[in-house]
Design a protein around this motif. Structure first.
Motif, PDB file in Angstrom:
ATOM      1  N   MET A   1     -16.199 -13.295-101.012  1.00 15.46           N
ATOM      2  CA  MET A   1     -15.561 -14.548-100.655  1.00 15.46           C
ATOM      3  C   MET A   1     -14.197 -14.259-100.046  1.00 15.46           C
ATOM      4  N   LEU A   2     -13.911 -14.894 -98.927  1.00 16.15           N
ATOM      5  CA  LEU A   2     -12.622 -14.733 -98.272  1.00 16.15           C
ATOM      6  C   LEU A   2     -11.601 -15.702 -98.852  1.00 16.15           C
ATOM      7  N   LEU A   3     -10.350 -15.271 -98.894  1.00 14.96           N
ATOM      8  CA  LEU A   3      -9.273 -16.136 -99.360  1.00 14.96           C
ATOM      9  C   LEU A   3      -8.987 -17.208 -98.318  1.00 14.96           C
ATOM     10  N   SER A   4      -8.647 -18.406 -98.775  1.00 12.57           N
ATOM     11  CA  SER A   4      -8.212 -19.461 -97.858  1.00 12.57           C
ATOM     12  C   SER A   4      -6.753 -19.194 -97.487  1.00 12.57           C
ATOM     13  N   THR A   5      -6.266 -19.891 -96.480  1.00 15.11           N
ATOM     14  CA  THR A   5      -4.876 -19.712 -96.063  1.00 15.11           C
ATOM     15  C   THR A   5      -3.922 -20.070 -97.201  1.00 15.11           C
ATOM     16  N   GLY A   6      -4.209 -21.142 -97.923  1.00 12.44           N
ATOM     17  CA  GLY A   6      -3.370 -21.513 -99.064  1.00 12.44           C
ATOM     18  C   GLY A   6      -3.371 -20.448-100.142  1.00 12.44           C
ATOM     19  N   GLN A   7      -4.526 -19.880-100.412  1.00 20.65           N
ATOM     20  CA  GLN A   7      -4.620 -18.803-101.408  1.00 20.65           C
ATOM     21  C   GLN A   7      -3.852 -17.563-100.936  1.00 20.65           C
ATOM     22  N   ILE A   8      -3.902 -17.296 -99.651  1.00 21.86           N
ATOM     23  CA  ILE A   8      -3.173 -16.146 -99.095  1.00 21.86           C
ATOM     24  C   ILE A   8      -1.676 -16.339 -99.290  1.00 21.86           C
ATOM     25  N   GLU A   9      -1.186 -17.506 -98.914  1.00 18.11           N
ATOM     26  CA  GLU A   9       0.238 -17.808 -99.055  1.00 18.11           C
ATOM     27  C   GLU A   9       0.681 -17.649-100.512  1.00 18.11           C
TER      28      GLU A   9
ATOM     29  N   ALA B   1      -0.865 -15.951-103.012  1.00 22.39           N
ATOM     30  CA  ALA B   1      -1.010 -14.572-103.507  1.00 22.39           C
ATOM     31  C   ALA B   1       0.110 -13.674-102.980  1.00 22.39           C
ATOM     32  N   LEU B   2       0.494 -13.848-101.729  1.00 24.35           N
ATOM     33  CA  LEU B   2       1.603 -13.057-101.182  1.00 24.35           C
ATOM     34  C   LEU B   2       2.894 -13.381-101.927  1.00 24.35           C
ATOM     35  N   HIS B   3       3.116 -14.665-102.174  1.00 20.54           N
ATOM     36  CA  HIS B   3       4.309 -15.092-102.902  1.00 20.54           C
ATOM     37  C   HIS B   3       4.335 -14.489-104.315  1.00 20.54           C
ATOM     38  N   GLN B   4       3.218 -14.553-105.011  1.00 19.73           N
ATOM     39  CA  GLN B   4       3.157 -14.016-106.371  1.00 19.73           C
ATOM     40  C   GLN B   4       3.367 -12.508-106.408  1.00 19.73           C
TER      41      GLN B   4
ATOM     42  N   TYR C   1       6.391  -9.562 -95.985  1.00 17.99           N
ATOM     43  CA  TYR C   1       5.040  -9.827 -96.490  1.00 17.99           C
ATOM     44  C   TYR C   1       4.859 -11.256 -96.996  1.00 17.99           C
ATOM     45  N   LEU C   2       5.883 -12.084 -96.906  1.00 11.94           N
ATOM     46  CA  LEU C   2       5.764 -13.469 -97.339  1.00 11.94           C
ATOM     47  C   LEU C   2       5.375 -14.349 -96.159  1.00 11.94           C
ATOM     48  N   LEU C   3       4.394 -15.174 -96.361  1.00 19.43           N
ATOM     49  CA  LEU C   3       3.957 -16.131 -95.351  1.00 19.43           C
ATOM     50  C   LEU C   3       4.788 -17.385 -95.567  1.00 19.43           C
ATOM     51  N   LYS C   4       5.765 -17.582 -94.686  1.00 16.99           N
ATOM     52  CA  LYS C   4       6.728 -18.666 -94.847  1.00 16.99           C
ATOM     53  C   LYS C   4       6.357 -19.870 -93.985  1.00 16.99           C
ATOM     54  N   PRO C   5       6.443 -21.069 -94.568  1.00 16.24           N
ATOM     55  CA  PRO C   5       6.184 -22.276 -93.776  1.00 16.24           C
ATOM     56  C   PRO C   5       7.195 -22.387 -92.628  1.00 16.24           C
ATOM     57  N   ARG C   6       6.739 -22.899 -91.508  1.00 18.92           N
ATOM     58  CA  ARG C   6       7.597 -23.095 -90.340  1.00 18.92           C
ATOM     59  C   ARG C   6       8.547 -24.254 -90.626  1.00 18.92           C
TER      60      ARG C   6
ATOM     61  N   LEU D   1       6.044 -16.764 -88.072  1.00 21.89           N
ATOM     62  CA  LEU D   1       5.583 -15.385 -87.933  1.00 21.89           C
ATOM     63  C   LEU D   1       6.650 -14.470 -87.338  1.00 21.89           C
ATOM     64  N   ASP D   2       7.896 -14.955 -87.286  1.00 16.30           N
ATOM     65  CA  ASP D   2       8.965 -14.194 -86.642  1.00 16.30           C
ATOM     66  C   ASP D   2       9.131 -12.789 -87.215  1.00 16.30           C
ATOM     67  N   ASP D   3       8.930 -12.645 -88.477  1.00 17.41           N
ATOM     68  CA  ASP D   3       9.087 -11.344 -89.134  1.00 17.41           C
ATOM     69  C   ASP D   3       8.023 -11.257 -90.227  1.00 17.41           C
ATOM     70  N   PHE D   4       6.759 -11.143 -89.805  1.00 15.95           N
ATOM     71  CA  PHE D   4       5.658 -11.222 -90.758  1.00 15.95           C
ATOM     72  C   PHE D   4       4.672 -10.078 -90.562  1.00 15.95           C
ATOM     73  N   THR D   5       4.299  -9.485 -91.693  1.00 11.75           N
ATOM     74  CA  THR D   5       3.305  -8.423 -91.734  1.00 11.75           C
ATOM     75  C   THR D   5       2.287  -8.800 -92.806  1.00 11.75           C
TER      76      THR D   5
END
Length: 180
Positions: A1-9, A11-14, A29-34, A64-68
């Motif tokens: 099962m693939l992670l959803s975008t919300g789950q990704i955000e 999990a990265l935060h945690q 490595y943090l997916l930050k809201p625009r 995505l300015d500084d996102f990996t």
């Protein structure tokens, strides 16, 4: 099962927020809201493309300015949209394409050693090309941008099996998911 975008955000935060005090460089490595509107239309005009809806939605939601994400680098300490323009402009310093002009409706959207991640705006598929072209460069690694992000994050955050990811993202590239 693939992670959803919300789950990704989430999990990265945690995973990375507790480490930021000692290692602030992990913030990439943090997916930050625009916070500000994304000038997608301006980007499309400057690059003469029509971006796929999944990519546009992601650009409008996230900075995505500084996102990996795992081994995939999107932005590098600056404006991601300007970075896209620099990578894909006809006058690019080091063009990723081997033809006289950039392939119409194709854009490098991210990088990872040894790959340039190319989004085909016509069919929405994502490709991973190398600097030494091979036959595999013409095979998609994901059916669309959303599946690509979900596949990368699922492998990175949950160590999902590469063969399972390859199937779920509808990849036809035989090596990418094992190598990444």
């Amino acid at each position: 099962m693939l992670l959803s975008t919300g789950q990704i955000e989430q999990a990265l935060h945690q995973r990375f927020t507790p480490l930021l005090e000692e290692m602030p460089e992990l913030e990439v490595y943090l997916l930050k809201p625009r916070c500000a509107p994304c000038p997608v239309g301006q980007l499309e005009r400057r690059l003469n493309v029509q971006l796929p809806p999944a990519f546009t939605t992601f650009l409008e939601q996230y900075d995505l300015d500084d996102f990996t994400l795992g081994p995939i680098t999107f932005g590098i300490a600056g404006d991601y949209l300007e970075h896209l323009i620099a990578l894909n402009h006809e006058q690019a310093e080091s063009p990723w394409w081997s033809t006289p002009q950039r392939p119409a409706q194709q854009l490098v959207i991210a990088t990872s050693d040894p790959y340039a991640i190319v989004l085909d705006c016509n069919d929405q598929q994502v490709y991973a090309i190398t600097y030494t072209p091979t036959a595999q460069d013409g095979l998609p690694v994901a059916a669309n941008f959303e599946l690509f992000v979900q596949g990368i994050a699922s492998g990175f955050l949950h160590a999902a099996d590469a063969e399972v990811i390859q199937r779920l993202v509808q990849s036809r590239h035989p090596d990418f998911w094992q190598q990444i």
